[in-house]
Design a protein around this motif. Structure first.
Motif: not given
Length: 611
Positions: A582, A584-586, A588-589
């Protein structure tokens, strides 16, 4: 504003000039009874420096005398003599030659009373002005007297005009009038043509689409050059060929250009006609330059005369155009062309000895009239174009204003749609964030509570996380708060209380932090959630005693580092659980750079966000 009627103005000027000429003519006729005009004389071809004897081959003639040269010799000498009566030899008499084209020496009863340079081996002369000399009383005697003139010529024709003898008072007035019309007006006309032609060509260069301006400017300029060359009184024999060639080039060029201009003015397109004229013009000039004075008779008798039909053809088109259009400008152009054409035919007839008129050239009087009409016409065209441009500008301005209003209305509608779309997207994002965050945690807690698998402390902790997450969302998405620092302060206050409750030491350090860190709400929310995930993982898994949160700001980025002294863990990119994924995903956003490193002991999470 209505443009001035130039054709009417030109007509008034013509009438005024005509009245002036009539008055001058009447005055001259009234005084002519006191002036003796000699209309008969005798002449002989002779190179003698002294008057030939009475028994020489003198030939009686009628003045003005205008005849071809009888021999092919380049330079021929002439003597002319005529008789006149004087009642009172004590009175000063003035001799007026209406024009002594070839110059010469003037004698009365064998006494030299005046001279004007005449042609010789080194110079060629051609005078275009009247001559006036005083006869001293000592040279006269009562009764019959004789006047003699000697000169030499190179021209194909001999020209000798009438002689007036009378009182100075009357002769002076006539001389001044002739001097103005034959010489001064020609100088004015030449200067006017050269200046006006140059100015018009400059205007045409700035507006090359206006073909009429260019043609008319070249016409006027060529005529000015032609008149200047023609009226140069003394030319060295060393450059005589080139001077004569320049004169032919300018004269024929003017006829070619004026014919092309007239066709263009009458809205008649004749490209082949123009090409033939230009070829005819250049071929004749080149022929004279190649063959020299041997071709002069052909050039003046046939080549220049051969341009007249072309010119008449163009004039016919203008007259037809004027008859069809019936506008003041078209009629004025037609009259000016007819007037100038009549004067040019007069000059040609005098030059070629088709008539026995005095060798007085008048074409320079026609060109200023033509120039005046053309300036008026072109000025009318310019004013019409200006009025058209103003009208177009007004229409364009109205259309632009209308388009501006339409664009303004469209822009307002687009802004409304953008605001509606932005609000809709923001609501969807908040709903998605609440669903994925708080909603998911509440649902998991509810399921575990229903299965009676949770102890009270665990349930309280999970509910506390849900509450923290909801507060995080509310703080970061406040419409009045775009500064990350107050939100970070609230987050720090809540996290310090939780860390202190379980005996963990949480320290916050910062360097170069400005007074405000403005970020979009979505970016701030993702940063806080990454920071929350990192601290929550420490609480659950790290078994640490000390935790440090460090914020470092630069002009282009914000760096957040979270470090602990716990047991650490093995980092596997594909199998580190949902928490690390999570984070890493945030990152990247929001385009941030996230680095996680686990040491022995401890773990470090570093987040770098571009400002």
């Amino acid at each position: 504003m209505k443009p001035p009627n130039w054709a009417s103005s030109v007509n008034k000027i013509f009438r005024f000039l005509l009245c002036c000429l009539v008055v001058v003519s009447c005055q001259a006729n009234a005084d002519s009874t006191q002036v003796a005009r000699i209309k008969t004389a005798q002449y002989i071809i002779s190179d003698s420096a002294t008057l030939p004897p009475p028994d020489a081959k003198w030939q009686p003639i009628t003045l003005p005398h205008h005849a071809p040269k009888p021999t092919e010799r380049e330079l021929i000498g002439y003597w002319y003599k005529a008789s006149f009566d004087v009642a009172d030899a004590k009175q000063d008499e003035w001799v007026l030659f209406q024009q002594l084209v070839s110059g010469g020496e003037v004698y009365v009863n064998g006494a030299l009373i005046g001279e004007t340079p005449s042609a010789n081996e080194k110079i060629q002369v051609r005078w275009y002005l009247p001559e006036l000399w005083l006869i001293p009383p000592s040279a006269l005697h009562p009764g019959s007297n004789e006047i003699e003139v000697r000169f030499a010529i190179r021209e194909p024709f001999t020209s000798f005009g009438e002689i007036d003898i009378g009182p100075e008072k009357l002769q002076r007035a006539t001389y001044d009038q002739l001097l103005f019309w034959e010489d001064t007006s020609a100088d004015i006309s030449t200067a006017l043509c050269l200046i006006a032609g140059s100015i018009i060509i400059i205007v045409w260069i700035r507006r090359p689409k206006e073909k009429l301006y260019g043609l008319f400017g070249l016409c006027v300029l060529f005529w000015g050059i032609r008149t200047y060359l023609l009226r140069e009184p003394i030319v060295s024999t060393d450059i005589l060929l080139y001077w004569r060639c320049g004169y032919y080039f300018a004269t024929a060029g003017f006829i070619v250009l004026i014919s092309t201009f007239l066709l263009s003015f009458s809205e008649t397109s004749k490209p082949i006609f123009t090409k033939i004229l230009i070829a005819y013009w250049l071929a004749g000039t080149a022929a004279f330059l190649i063959f020299g004075f041997q071709a002069r008779h052909f050039i003046e008798t046939y080549w220049l005369t051969g341009l007249i039909p072309f010119n008449l053809y163009a004039v016919a088109h203008v007259l037809n155009y004027a008859a069809r259009q019936r506008t003041h400008n078209a009629l004025a152009m037609g009259l000016a062309i007819v007037f100038a054409l009549g004067l040019s035919l007069h000059d040609l007839a005098v030059q070629e000895a088709w008539v026995s008129w005095p060798e007085i050239y008048l074409m320079h009087l026609g060109i200023p009239a033509f120039l005046l009409v053309m300036i008026g016409i072109l000025l009318d065209r310019f004013l019409d174009s200006l009025a058209l441009v103003e009208n177009v500008n007004e229409q364009l301005e109205r259309r632009v204003n209308l388009r501006e209003q339409e664009l303004k209305y469209t822009y307002e509608q687009v802004r409304k749609l953008e605001r509606v779309n932005a609000a809709t997207e923001e609501r969807q994002r908040i709903m998605q964030d609440m669903h994925d965050g708080v909603g998911s945690q509440l649902f998991s807690t509810l399921l575990m509570a229903q299965s009676a698998q949770l102890s009270q402390p665990t349930l309280v902790g999970m509910l506390q996380e849900c509450l923290d997450d909801m507060r995080l969302v509310i703080d970061s998405l406040s419409p009045d708060e775009s500064d990350l620092l107050p939100v970070l302060g609230n987050f720090r206050f809540r996290m310090e209380a939780r860390f202190r409750a379980i005996g963990l030491n949480l320290e916050w350090h910062h360097r170069n932090i400005p007074d405000a860190l403005n970020m979009e709400p979505n970016v701030g929310l993702q940063v806080l959630r990454i920071l929350q995930e990192a601290l929550t993982n420490i609480l659950k898994h790290a078994q640490a005693k000390n935790v440090v949160v460090e914020l470092v700001s630069t002009p282009t980025s914000l760096r957040i580092r979270v470090a602990d002294d716990g047991v650490g863990f093995e980092i596997k990119p594909q199998s580190n659980g949902r928490g690390v994924g999570n984070m890493r995903t945030r990152a990247q956003k929001i385009g941030a750079e996230l680095t996680i490193s686990s040491l022995t002991p401890g773990t470090e999470v570093s987040l770098s966000i571009a400002l």
